[in-house]
Design a protein around this motif. Sequence first.
Motif, PDB file in Angstrom:
ATOM      1  N   ILE A 151       0.831  -1.206   0.000  1.00 26.23           N
ATOM      2  CA  ILE A 151       0.000   0.000   0.000  1.00 26.23           C
ATOM      3  C   ILE A 151       0.867   1.259   0.000  1.00 26.23           C
ATOM      4  CG2 ILE A 151      -1.627   1.369   1.356  1.00 26.23           C
ATOM      5  CD1 ILE A 151      -2.894  -0.988  -0.065  1.00 26.23           C
ATOM      6  N   GLU A 152       1.954   1.241   0.774  1.00 29.33           N
ATOM      7  CA  GLU A 152       2.824   2.417   0.872  1.00 29.33           C
ATOM      8  C   GLU A 152       3.485   2.739  -0.463  1.00 29.33           C
ATOM      9  OE1 GLU A 152       6.579   4.140   3.529  1.00 29.33           O
ATOM     10  OE2 GLU A 152       5.739   2.157   3.960  1.00 29.33           O
ATOM     11  N   VAL A 153       4.069   1.740  -1.106  1.00 30.20           N
ATOM     12  CA  VAL A 153       4.756   1.985  -2.380  1.00 30.20           C
ATOM     13  C   VAL A 153       3.745   2.319  -3.474  1.00 30.20           C
ATOM     14  CG1 VAL A 153       6.221   0.980  -4.172  1.00 30.20           C
ATOM     15  CG2 VAL A 153       6.705   0.524  -1.768  1.00 30.20           C
ATOM     16  N   LYS A 154       2.627   1.654  -3.468  1.00 27.04           N
ATOM     17  CA  LYS A 154       1.577   1.949  -4.443  1.00 27.04           C
ATOM     18  C   LYS A 154       1.146   3.406  -4.346  1.00 27.04           C
ATOM     19  CE  LYS A 154      -3.205   0.704  -5.593  1.00 27.04           C
ATOM     20  NZ  LYS A 154      -4.344  -0.216  -5.274  1.00 27.04           N
ATOM     21  N   ARG A 180      -3.806  -4.221  -8.103  1.00 27.96           N
ATOM     22  CA  ARG A 180      -4.920  -4.437  -7.186  1.00 27.96           C
ATOM     23  C   ARG A 180      -4.376  -4.701  -5.785  1.00 27.96           C
ATOM     24  NH1 ARG A 180      -9.650  -5.028  -9.818  1.00 27.96           N
ATOM     25  NH2 ARG A 180      -9.592  -5.515 -12.053  1.00 27.96           N
ATOM     26  N   ASN A 181      -5.100  -4.220  -4.781  1.00 30.83           N
ATOM     27  CA  ASN A 181      -4.674  -4.443  -3.405  1.00 30.83           C
ATOM     28  C   ASN A 181      -4.589  -5.934  -3.110  1.00 30.83           C
ATOM     29  OD1 ASN A 181      -4.524  -1.733  -2.885  1.00 30.83           O
ATOM     30  ND2 ASN A 181      -6.549  -1.592  -1.961  1.00 30.83           N
ATOM     31  N   ARG A 182      -3.473  -6.334  -2.533  1.00 29.82           N
ATOM     32  CA  ARG A 182      -3.253  -7.741  -2.231  1.00 29.82           C
ATOM     33  C   ARG A 182      -3.576  -8.005  -0.759  1.00 29.82           C
ATOM     34  NH1 ARG A 182       2.527  -7.932  -5.591  1.00 29.82           N
ATOM     35  NH2 ARG A 182       1.617  -7.298  -7.571  1.00 29.82           N
ATOM     36  N   ASN A 183      -4.862  -8.126  -0.490  1.00 30.12           N
ATOM     37  CA  ASN A 183      -5.317  -8.303   0.889  1.00 30.12           C
ATOM     38  C   ASN A 183      -5.101  -9.754   1.317  1.00 30.12           C
ATOM     39  OD1 ASN A 183      -6.244  -5.607   1.119  1.00 30.12           O
ATOM     40  ND2 ASN A 183      -8.088  -6.148  -0.020  1.00 30.12           N
ATOM     41  N   LEU A 184      -3.956 -10.010   1.881  1.00 32.63           N
ATOM     42  CA  LEU A 184      -3.617 -11.371   2.281  1.00 32.63           C
ATOM     43  C   LEU A 184      -4.197 -11.698   3.653  1.00 32.63           C
ATOM     44  CD1 LEU A 184       0.148 -11.384   1.240  1.00 32.63           C
ATOM     45  CD2 LEU A 184      -1.765 -12.371  -0.002  1.00 32.63           C
ATOM     46  N   SER A 185      -4.605 -12.928   3.805  1.00 27.60           N
ATOM     47  CA  SER A 185      -5.023 -13.426   5.119  1.00 27.60           C
ATOM     48  C   SER A 185      -4.588 -14.877   5.207  1.00 27.60           C
ATOM     49  CB  SER A 185      -6.538 -13.308   5.299  1.00 27.60           C
ATOM     50  OG  SER A 185      -7.223 -14.064   4.325  1.00 27.60           O
ATOM     51  N   THR A 186      -4.253 -15.297   6.407  1.00 25.44           N
ATOM     52  CA  THR A 186      -3.776 -16.666   6.583  1.00 25.44           C
ATOM     53  C   THR A 186      -4.932 -17.655   6.636  1.00 25.44           C
ATOM     54  OG1 THR A 186      -2.642 -18.157   8.109  1.00 25.44           O
ATOM     55  CG2 THR A 186      -3.649 -16.200   9.071  1.00 25.44           C
ATOM     56  N   GLU A 187      -4.715 -18.801   6.029  1.00 29.53           N
ATOM     57  CA  GLU A 187      -5.734 -19.852   6.048  1.00 29.53           C
ATOM     58  C   GLU A 187      -5.979 -20.355   7.465  1.00 29.53           C
ATOM     59  OE1 GLU A 187      -7.699 -20.964   3.681  1.00 29.53           O
ATOM     60  OE2 GLU A 187      -6.835 -19.532   2.259  1.00 29.53           O
ATOM     61  N   LEU A 188      -5.011 -20.172   8.343  1.00 36.00           N
ATOM     62  CA  LEU A 188      -5.197 -20.577   9.738  1.00 36.00           C
ATOM     63  C   LEU A 188      -6.298 -19.741  10.386  1.00 36.00           C
ATOM     64  CD1 LEU A 188      -1.448 -20.915  10.782  1.00 36.00           C
ATOM     65  CD2 LEU A 188      -3.077 -22.785  10.448  1.00 36.00           C
ATOM     66  N   GLU A 189      -6.328 -18.467  10.048  1.00 35.54           N
ATOM     67  CA  GLU A 189      -7.366 -17.596  10.589  1.00 35.54           C
ATOM     68  C   GLU A 189      -8.727 -17.958  10.001  1.00 35.54           C
ATOM     69  OE1 GLU A 189      -8.157 -12.799  11.251  1.00 35.54           O
ATOM     70  OE2 GLU A 189      -6.531 -13.486   9.941  1.00 35.54           O
ATOM     71  N   VAL A 190      -8.747 -18.248   8.708  1.00 35.30           N
ATOM     72  CA  VAL A 190      -9.991 -18.673   8.058  1.00 35.30           C
ATOM     73  C   VAL A 190     -10.510 -19.959   8.701  1.00 35.30           C
ATOM     74  CG1 VAL A 190     -11.028 -19.479   5.903  1.00 35.30           C
ATOM     75  CG2 VAL A 190      -9.379 -17.585   5.872  1.00 35.30           C
TER      76      VAL A 190
END
Length: 215
Positions: A151-154, A180-190
């Motif tokens: 987000i910062e560099v974008k 496009r924003n790469r909204n990563l989330s861990t599968e562990l949280e899912v």
Amino acid sequence: MTNKVEMTKEMTAKITEVLDAKDAVVEHLEQVTQESGEINRQMNELQADVKAKTEAMAVIADIGELKLAKQEITALEEDMELLASVREVKYKVGLSELENKAEAFFKIHGTATSLFTTVDNYFLAHTSLSEFQESKKTMQDFASTLHFSFIEVKQLVIDEGLCEVENNGNLVKFKGVSLRNRNLSTELEVFENQCKLRKFVYESYHADKLSFMTL
């Protein structure tokens, strides 16, 4: 990579690469801004000298002194023009280098994102209950760093006009590639959220069933 320890080390190393690439972009832009600011300061000083000498000419009665003052003003104005040209060239060169550094960042970030997915899936398949919270926190930290550095560099390349922005900022292209924003989330949280939902549904069902039986 054969185990979680090795995977964590590799992911940590890749995160370091991402942060180094991000810092290279930020620091270069700061340098470009500082150089432009220094030239602006010099130009302001010259402008002040021109104004002072122009005002002083109003009370000079000697033609020789007037000619000298005019020559000095002309020389100062020429220096200002030269400084403006230097500022423009340095800024263009600086932006070109900034573009290269930003491109390098996005490439490194892309490989880091791919590695994150691989590591995350491995963690999901090889994490015990006793390790779950620690592993989830590790992956959340990785995801957060990747997200905010992107987000910062974008935003920096948008601010400097190096991107194509369409649809009120919803679509950003850098060298023809969509950022496009790469909204990563861990599968562990899912997985954890799914377990909580299943538990809630199960408890609600049995609570309703018990309530019905007591009627």
